[in-house]
Write an enzyme that holds these catalytic residues in place. Structure first.
Site, PDB file in Angstrom:
ATOM      1  N   LYS A  90       0.810  -1.229   0.000  1.00  0.00           N
ATOM      2  CA  LYS A  90       0.000   0.000   0.000  1.00  0.00           C
ATOM      3  C   LYS A  90       0.838   1.272   0.000  1.00  0.00           C
ATOM      4  O   LYS A  90       0.407   2.303  -0.489  1.00  0.00           O
ATOM      5  CB  LYS A  90      -0.957  -0.021   1.176  1.00  0.00           C
ATOM      6  N   GLU A 112      -9.513   6.767   3.497  1.00  0.00           N
ATOM      7  CA  GLU A 112     -10.340   5.809   4.217  1.00  0.00           C
ATOM      8  C   GLU A 112      -9.465   4.626   4.576  1.00  0.00           C
ATOM      9  O   GLU A 112      -8.447   4.392   3.929  1.00  0.00           O
ATOM     10  CB  GLU A 112     -11.504   5.338   3.333  1.00  0.00           C
ATOM     11  N   SER A 378       1.495  -9.916  -0.755  1.00  0.00           N
ATOM     12  CA  SER A 378       1.193  -8.490  -0.654  1.00  0.00           C
ATOM     13  C   SER A 378       1.560  -7.849   0.679  1.00  0.00           C
ATOM     14  O   SER A 378       1.818  -6.654   0.744  1.00  0.00           O
ATOM     15  CB  SER A 378      -0.298  -8.261  -0.936  1.00  0.00           C
TER      16      SER A 378
HETATM   17  C1  PLP Z   1      -5.187  -3.948   1.732  1.00  0.00           C
HETATM   18  C2  PLP Z   1      -4.485  -5.219   1.459  1.00  0.00           C
HETATM   19  C3  PLP Z   1      -4.882  -6.073   0.413  1.00  0.00           C
HETATM   20  C4  PLP Z   1      -6.109  -5.829  -0.428  1.00  0.00           C
HETATM   21  O1  PLP Z   1      -6.113  -4.659  -1.155  1.00  0.00           O
HETATM   22  P1  PLP Z   1      -5.890  -4.644  -2.721  1.00  0.00           P
HETATM   23  O2  PLP Z   1      -6.151  -3.244  -3.089  1.00  0.00           O
HETATM   24  O3  PLP Z   1      -6.847  -5.606  -3.336  1.00  0.00           O
HETATM   25  O4  PLP Z   1      -4.476  -5.044  -2.965  1.00  0.00           O
HETATM   26  C5  PLP Z   1      -4.140  -7.200   0.176  1.00  0.00           C
HETATM   27  N1  PLP Z   1      -3.070  -7.523   0.931  1.00  0.00           N
HETATM   28  C6  PLP Z   1      -2.659  -6.729   1.954  1.00  0.00           C
HETATM   29  C7  PLP Z   1      -1.473  -7.138   2.739  1.00  0.00           C
HETATM   30  C8  PLP Z   1      -3.343  -5.557   2.250  1.00  0.00           C
HETATM   31  O5  PLP Z   1      -2.928  -4.771   3.261  1.00  0.00           O
END
Ligand code: PLP
Length: 394
Positions: A90, A112, A378
């Site tokens: 992010k 948000e 992610s």
């Molecule tokens: C917020 C988040 C997501 C989901 O958000 P996307 O916009 O779909 O990427 C996925 N993995 C992690 C670790 C997150 O913090």
């Protein structure tokens, strides 16, 4: 079809556009008219790349996971977004948009957040750049994610509870949009995923596209070829997936798999599998697939992972789904937890619960021995320890 970018009105096929209140139109127009020129200026690129390298810690490794590869009898590479500053992908988007806001002369940032990850990333970018930061967060989420509320406050952000509806993420987005309508000239809204009115989905995808840009170079170095057989990512709104898929969407030989949160099962009434359950509708400023009743009331989603607990999906992904360019699989809560424990045990990496949904695809799909499979990890799992602890003795 070009899957990468929307047309000039922000449409990917029939999905996208900009459905905003009249008061917001000048803001959106200002962004639409200027975002590409600003973000591809030499100065912006220099500053953004410097931040990604020296502040975020990019590039993140593309890690060949030997034990996971042996277990599934294929070649698995993990893109380690969990190693970024603040623990997830992010921050790539938060820094890009904060930099853009500065170039537009905005001094006040709103955002948000659901689990608090995007709020923390935005508060971090604002602390660094000296911008005022207000984060809207559902009252229920503030209680569930108290440590992230504390982080945001320590970083100097003001966290405002959203008290309408179910008091969760979608209500926080509504509050943020309301704030923006009231403060159109001073404020930039840093949206946290590849959702929202045009140009947000495209802009967020471009900021996150560094993920697939790096994958190509790293894979070439490590294997001699820059295109994997598969790329896999989890999808909440779709920003880490957009970044992971971006430079591969127009290369048909790369197969794309998106993992959605099945929750307790797609037919359980407690799910967030938007492509399985959604229909065409408008949510948070764009037309996409939305979980809604026949008369257009948004259905409450459910996922064990707060980051995937969203009743919509970004328009880029809705189009990949409709065109069958990507395969969408839904992964239930229980399976995601199992995959998280497995990765931790055999590779020594505790993944975020969201990322664990992408790992679960390995149990649902048969890959060949020589396939190169790239999975976006992610985020890291520190924030999910409370949930993991409950399953430690399963
Ligand atoms: C917020 C988040 C997501 C989901 O958000 P996307 O916009 O779909 O990427 C996925 N993995 C992690 C670790 C997150 O913090």
């Amino acid at each position: 079809m070009n899957y990468q970018n929307p047309d000039k009105n922000g449409y990917y096929g029939e999905f996208g556009g900009a459905f905003v209140a009249e008061m917001l139109y000048p803001n959106i127009k200002e962004l639409q008219d200027n975002y590409l020129e600003i973000i591809y200026s030499d100065e912006f690129q220099r500053e953004f790349k410097d931040l990604l390298k020296n502040y975020v810690g990019r590039e993140t490794p593309l890690y060949f996971a030997p034990n996971l590869s042996e277990q599934y009898n294929t070649k698995i590479y993990l893109k380690r977004e969990d190693l970024n500053h603040t623990g997830a992908h992010k921050i790539n988007n938060a820094l890009g948009q904060a930099l853009l806001a500065k170039k537009l002369g905005k001094k006040r940032i709103i955002a948000e957040t659901g689990a608090g990850q995007h709020g923390v990333a935005t508060a971090t970018a604002c602390a660094l750049m000296g911008l005022e930061c207000i984060v809207y967060m559902g009252e229920v989420d503030m209680k569930r994610q108290a440590p992230n509320v504390a982080r945001m406050e320590m970083l100097g952000a003001k966290v405002v509870p959203a008290t309408s509806g179910s008091k969760t993420l979608k209500d926080a987005v509504n509050e943020a949009l309301r704030d923006w309508i009231n403060n159109p000239t001073t404020t930039h809204y840093i949206i946290g995923s590849s959702v929202g009115p045009h140009p947000f989905p495209d802009m967020v995808a471009r900021f996150q596209s560094v993920i697939s840009e790096e994958i190509k170079t790293q894979l070439k170095e490590q294997t001699g070829r820059e295109n994997p057989d598969y790329v896999i990512a989890c999808v909440g709104g779709g920003s880490n997936a957009a970044g992971t898929f971006y430079h591969f969407v127009n290369t048909p030989e790369v197969k794309i798999i998106a993992a959605e949160a099945g929750g307790l099962g797609i037919n359980s009434g407690k799910s967030a599998a938007t492509t399985a359950l959604g229909t065409l509708g408008v949510l948070h400023g764009s037309q996409s697939l939305v979980m809604q009743t026949k008369d257009g009331q948004v259905i409450e989603p459910h996922s064990i992972s707060a980051g995937l607990d969203y009743p919509g999906i970004g328009p880029m992904h809705a189009n990949l789904y409709a065109q069958k360019r990507a395969e969408f699989m839904s992964v239930d809560d229980e399976d995601a937890v199992k995959s998280a424990f497995n990765l931790t045990k055999i590779e020594g990496i505790i993944p975020a619960l969201e990322s664990a949904h992408a790992l679960s695809v390995l149990d649902k799909k048969k890959f060949n021995e020589n396939d190169i499979v790239v999975i976006c990890l992610s985020g890291r799992g520190d924030k999910d320890m409370e949930t993991y602890l409950k399953h430690l003795n399963d």
